[in-house]
Design a protein around this motif. Structure first.
Motif, PDB file in Angstrom:
ATOM      1  N   VAL A   1      35.217  51.250  43.826  1.00 44.59           N
ATOM      2  CA  VAL A   1      35.521  49.944  43.361  1.00 44.59           C
ATOM      3  C   VAL A   1      33.757  48.944  44.327  1.00 44.59           C
ATOM      4  O   VAL A   1      33.643  48.558  43.104  1.00 44.59           O
ATOM      5  CB  VAL A   1      36.114  49.006  44.481  1.00 44.59           C
ATOM      6  N   VAL A   2      33.423  49.579  45.715  1.00 38.55           N
ATOM      7  CA  VAL A   2      32.517  49.320  45.924  1.00 38.55           C
ATOM      8  C   VAL A   2      31.324  49.374  45.273  1.00 38.55           C
ATOM      9  O   VAL A   2      30.219  49.073  44.563  1.00 38.55           O
ATOM     10  CB  VAL A   2      32.450  49.293  47.672  1.00 38.55           C
ATOM     11  N   ALA A   3      31.939  50.487  45.254  1.00 35.44           N
ATOM     12  CA  ALA A   3      29.814  51.286  44.580  1.00 35.44           C
ATOM     13  C   ALA A   3      30.325  50.396  43.062  1.00 35.44           C
ATOM     14  O   ALA A   3      28.895  51.110  43.201  1.00 35.44           O
ATOM     15  CB  ALA A   3      30.480  52.823  44.651  1.00 35.44           C
ATOM     16  N   TYR A   4      31.430  51.222  42.353  1.00 34.70           N
ATOM     17  CA  TYR A   4      31.030  50.516  40.900  1.00 34.70           C
ATOM     18  C   TYR A   4      30.093  48.902  41.354  1.00 34.70           C
ATOM     19  O   TYR A   4      29.719  48.665  40.595  1.00 34.70           O
ATOM     20  CB  TYR A   4      32.038  50.205  40.808  1.00 34.70           C
TER      21      TYR A   4
ATOM     22  N   ARG B   1      34.286  45.303  30.815  1.00 34.65           N
ATOM     23  CA  ARG B   1      35.330  45.620  30.739  1.00 34.65           C
ATOM     24  C   ARG B   1      35.257  47.586  31.137  1.00 34.65           C
ATOM     25  O   ARG B   1      36.605  48.026  31.654  1.00 34.65           O
ATOM     26  CB  ARG B   1      35.866  45.394  29.616  1.00 34.65           C
ATOM     27  N   THR B   2      34.351  48.222  30.390  1.00 31.06           N
ATOM     28  CA  THR B   2      34.685  49.759  30.553  1.00 31.06           C
ATOM     29  C   THR B   2      34.340  50.067  31.485  1.00 31.06           C
ATOM     30  O   THR B   2      35.207  50.971  32.401  1.00 31.06           O
ATOM     31  CB  THR B   2      33.817  49.759  29.496  1.00 31.06           C
ATOM     32  N   ARG B   3      33.720  49.300  33.026  1.00 29.32           N
ATOM     33  CA  ARG B   3      33.867  49.493  33.965  1.00 29.32           C
ATOM     34  C   ARG B   3      35.418  49.432  35.028  1.00 29.32           C
ATOM     35  O   ARG B   3      35.626  50.430  36.088  1.00 29.32           O
ATOM     36  CB  ARG B   3      32.235  48.995  34.908  1.00 29.32           C
ATOM     37  N   ILE B   4      35.907  48.828  34.535  1.00 28.08           N
ATOM     38  CA  ILE B   4      37.112  48.367  35.126  1.00 28.08           C
ATOM     39  C   ILE B   4      38.217  49.167  34.827  1.00 28.08           C
ATOM     40  O   ILE B   4      39.111  49.874  35.454  1.00 28.08           O
ATOM     41  CB  ILE B   4      37.568  47.159  34.771  1.00 28.08           C
ATOM     42  N   GLU B   5      38.278  49.418  33.202  1.00 18.36           N
ATOM     43  CA  GLU B   5      38.981  50.231  32.877  1.00 18.36           C
ATOM     44  C   GLU B   5      38.771  51.776  33.624  1.00 18.36           C
ATOM     45  O   GLU B   5      39.862  52.893  33.799  1.00 18.36           O
ATOM     46  CB  GLU B   5      38.948  50.452  31.354  1.00 18.36           C
ATOM     47  N   ALA B   6      37.445  52.333  33.907  1.00 19.36           N
ATOM     48  CA  ALA B   6      37.279  53.691  34.423  1.00 19.36           C
ATOM     49  C   ALA B   6      37.793  53.360  35.835  1.00 19.36           C
ATOM     50  O   ALA B   6      38.827  54.305  36.464  1.00 19.36           O
ATOM     51  CB  ALA B   6      36.009  53.311  34.291  1.00 19.36           C
ATOM     52  N   LEU B   7      37.818  52.296  36.754  1.00 23.89           N
ATOM     53  CA  LEU B   7      38.533  52.071  38.118  1.00 23.89           C
ATOM     54  C   LEU B   7      39.968  52.535  38.491  1.00 23.89           C
ATOM     55  O   LEU B   7      40.607  52.771  38.322  1.00 23.89           O
ATOM     56  CB  LEU B   7      38.271  50.691  38.441  1.00 23.89           C
ATOM     57  N   CYS B   8      40.233  51.355  37.189  1.00 24.89           N
ATOM     58  CA  CYS B   8      41.631  51.434  36.659  1.00 24.89           C
ATOM     59  C   CYS B   8      42.462  52.793  36.719  1.00 24.89           C
ATOM     60  O   CYS B   8      43.412  53.487  37.339  1.00 24.89           O
ATOM     61  CB  CYS B   8      42.863  50.868  35.517  1.00 24.89           C
TER      62      CYS B   8
ATOM     63  N   GLU C   1      46.284  45.326  39.193  1.00 24.97           N
ATOM     64  CA  GLU C   1      47.505  46.182  38.935  1.00 24.97           C
ATOM     65  C   GLU C   1      47.369  47.514  39.484  1.00 24.97           C
ATOM     66  O   GLU C   1      48.099  48.502  39.578  1.00 24.97           O
ATOM     67  CB  GLU C   1      48.197  45.422  37.812  1.00 24.97           C
ATOM     68  N   ALA C   2      45.955  48.114  38.918  1.00 26.21           N
ATOM     69  CA  ALA C   2      45.886  49.792  39.261  1.00 26.21           C
ATOM     70  C   ALA C   2      46.170  49.374  41.176  1.00 26.21           C
ATOM     71  O   ALA C   2      46.546  51.347  40.712  1.00 26.21           O
ATOM     72  CB  ALA C   2      44.610  49.756  39.000  1.00 26.21           C
ATOM     73  N   GLY C   3      45.745  49.374  41.369  1.00 22.23           N
ATOM     74  CA  GLY C   3      45.773  49.401  42.676  1.00 22.23           C
ATOM     75  C   GLY C   3      46.943  49.312  43.943  1.00 22.23           C
ATOM     76  O   GLY C   3      46.666  49.866  45.190  1.00 22.23           O
TER      77      GLY C   3
ATOM     78  N   SER D   1      40.582  38.471  34.603  1.00 26.70           N
ATOM     79  CA  SER D   1      41.050  39.438  33.441  1.00 26.70           C
ATOM     80  C   SER D   1      41.134  41.173  34.578  1.00 26.70           C
ATOM     81  O   SER D   1      41.393  41.929  34.223  1.00 26.70           O
ATOM     82  CB  SER D   1      41.555  40.136  32.186  1.00 26.70           C
ATOM     83  N   CYS D   2      39.267  40.943  35.105  1.00 22.06           N
ATOM     84  CA  CYS D   2      38.944  42.221  35.524  1.00 22.06           C
ATOM     85  C   CYS D   2      40.197  42.579  36.878  1.00 22.06           C
ATOM     86  O   CYS D   2      40.908  43.638  37.156  1.00 22.06           O
ATOM     87  CB  CYS D   2      37.726  41.929  36.111  1.00 22.06           C
ATOM     88  N   SER D   3      40.369  41.258  37.513  1.00 23.09           N
ATOM     89  CA  SER D   3      40.529  41.456  38.890  1.00 23.09           C
ATOM     90  C   SER D   3      42.182  41.188  38.807  1.00 23.09           C
ATOM     91  O   SER D   3      43.048  42.677  39.691  1.00 23.09           O
ATOM     92  CB  SER D   3      40.981  40.306  39.795  1.00 23.09           C
ATOM     93  N   ARG D   4      42.812  40.716  37.400  1.00 22.72           N
ATOM     94  CA  ARG D   4      44.498  40.907  37.352  1.00 22.72           C
ATOM     95  C   ARG D   4      44.556  43.028  37.347  1.00 22.72           C
ATOM     96  O   ARG D   4      45.357  42.924  37.789  1.00 22.72           O
ATOM     97  CB  ARG D   4      44.962  40.117  35.915  1.00 22.72           C
ATOM     98  N   SER D   5      43.694  43.598  36.406  1.00 18.62           N
ATOM     99  CA  SER D   5      43.439  44.840  36.183  1.00 18.62           C
ATOM    100  C   SER D   5      43.286  45.418  37.239  1.00 18.62           C
ATOM    101  O   SER D   5      44.483  46.359  37.585  1.00 18.62           O
ATOM    102  CB  SER D   5      42.572  45.069  34.641  1.00 18.62           C
TER     103      SER D   5
END
Length: 188
Positions: free
Chosen positions: A93-96, A63-70, A128-130, A121-125
């Motif tokens: 995204v690839v690097a993370y 979750r924390t990493r996904i939030e950072a990507l968003c 939405e961000a991308g 929810s990771c993919s959904r987030s």
């Protein structure tokens, strides 16, 4: 985690999550749920009560990493060349995914029917961000119409999973991502 849980349930959740983060970092997506339970000092049923599926556990760990990507997608939206902004974000995204063992597995689509309680929810987030980055790149003619953020995430996940056992997975994943990018551009 729901706020309405008892204090001991919240403590168990936090302890399980902390142990899971360490186990996933050390062993990847296949970290033993039983080992996580033992190390956290709870029963495996308690782990399953909080995380009914392996994906639910991986998503919580990620979750924390996904939030950072968003946040990164938001920072890049509207800045500079639209194609460069999208590709910079996808490179992130690839690097993370390479650096966070288990993140790629958390982003995979397993074909299961949608479950609103435990959906991906990771993919959904990330989708939405991308989306604003991709819309702008498509509008500018920098990316072919019909490409979706889900396509891009699937591409990133596939590359990461294909290179995770490579001698230098970060370098190989980046190389393959850059190779795939040529296919994202519309034919001229």
């Amino acid at each position: 985690m729901p706020d309405h849980q008892r204090a001991d349930a919240r403590r168990n959740y936090a302890r399980i999550l902390a142990v899971a983060e360490e186990e996933v970092a050390a062993r990847g997506a296949d970290a033993s749920l039983e080992q996580i339970a033992r190390t956290a000092g709870v029963g495996s049923a308690t782990v399953r009560r909080h995380f009914p599926t392996r994906r639910a556990l991986l998503e919580a760990v990620s979750r924390t990493r996904i939030e950072a990507l968003c946040v990164r997608a938001e920072e890049l939206t509207g800045r500079g060349d639209s194609r460069d902004a999208l590709l910079e974000w996808m490179g992130d995204v690839v690097a993370y995914c390479v650096s966070a063992r288990g993140l790629a597995a958390a982003l995979t689509y397993d074909g299961s029917p949608a479950d609103p309680v435990h959906e991906n929810s990771c993919s959904r987030s990330l989708e939405e961000a991308g989306a604003p980055l991709l819309r702008r790149a498509v509008r500018d003619g920098a990316v072919a119409a019909g490409v979706t953020v889900a396509d891009l995430i699937t591409l990133a996940v596939g590359i990461v999973l294909a290179t995770e056992h490579h001698r230098d997975p970060a370098v190989e994943a980046d190389r393959l991502f850059r190779l795939a990018v040529v296919g994202l551009s519309p034919l001229r």
